[in-house]
Design an enzyme around this catalytic site. Sequence first.
Site: not given
Length: 432
Positions: A189, A234
């Site tokens: 990723k 977040e």
Amino acid sequence: MTDAAAEPWPPTLLARTISVPEEALGSLFDLLPAASPACALAWVRRGEGIIGWGEALRIETSGEQRFAEADQRWRDVAQHMVVRDEVRRPGTGPVAFGSFAFSPESEAGGTLVVPRVVAGRRGTAAWLTTITSASELQPPPNPTALRTAREEALARPDVTYTDGALPAPQWGDAVADVVRLIKSRDVAKVVMARDVIAQLDSPVDVRRLLGALAEDYPTCWTFAVDSLVGATPELLVRRERGLLSSRVLAGTIQRTGNDEADLARAASLARSSKDLEEHEFAVDSLTRSLEPYAASTSAPEAPFVLHLPNVMHLATDVTAVLDDAHADMSSLQVAAALHPTAAVCGTPTDVAARIIAEHEHMDRARYAGPVGWIGADGDGEWGIALRSAEVAQDGRSLRLFAGCGIVAASDPAAEIAESEAKLEPMRTALAH
């Protein structure tokens, strides 16, 4: 490294926190004075948190050791402080607001700012803190006077958007290149970010910007530190008396505005193998980073879907307890150990970071770096600087950022659309 106080180092500061009636503060953002974008300091969620202004002290660092140097210098300052705190809640007493560059190579470095005045609210508790030189003797500010002295908001500017480092089509081409690398190399990723420039015909009022972000995204942490403004969903880490907590987001789908359709999209997100894989990378990255310091770590087996006005995310709340050997790790030290997570860099981290440097074609500066606050005892909260913008010193332009997690199944056109959705919070706030 520089600081705003005179030598000798560390200076002796006096921090005084007094309790005030909760209703006396009103909206925290209303207390901020009208000043340059760099002067506003904020960390607020659901109307609770802290804001600050003025500058009692500034600590600046850079490079690989930017976190460690800032933490040590803050510890030195905290040890020499005279503290009078009659409230004793998280965020009372002396605090420093901080933001740090994503990359150690960035000239943006890192900053801790100790404000001269802090206003805070948590539950039914409300307080004011003043931080001055120990030789200064001045009464704490009156909250009613602060509210009545508030200057009128600046007029909303007209905004024109221009391309940042890469126009959207070229950024899509870069994403396609990264997808090919993921399919052929030892990387699972890579998080690719892009920027857009907002040009204004008059200076932006950061108070208006913060208020709009907080109103539209109350479940996010609305922040302002050293000209970096945003509302992040977040939480990198909260440290409170040895207990750590973190919110991991990875895996995103846009909202349609139709409640029934969005429920169906949320269900598809929760079943998406592509998004679940991306999310698993992010959670595993965080828990592995915590292992050397934690006596125990807890995370649910499956994520939940976090609903925001513009997008929905897969989310997991992780908790951990520091072990005895690391009980004195500050919140900033833990944030440094966790940064960068797979949610903003990729997996494996070192390979993903190298690919980002080669294919993003820009300096992220403090986008996707830790942003938040730290208290004298090391407790604090640090988010990841997402859904954010860097405001120019004159307030007449902003650099907006958005990032997307790229895996083997990623489609460049879909990632462009996702990045546009993630730019929406700042664009909408500028239009308020």
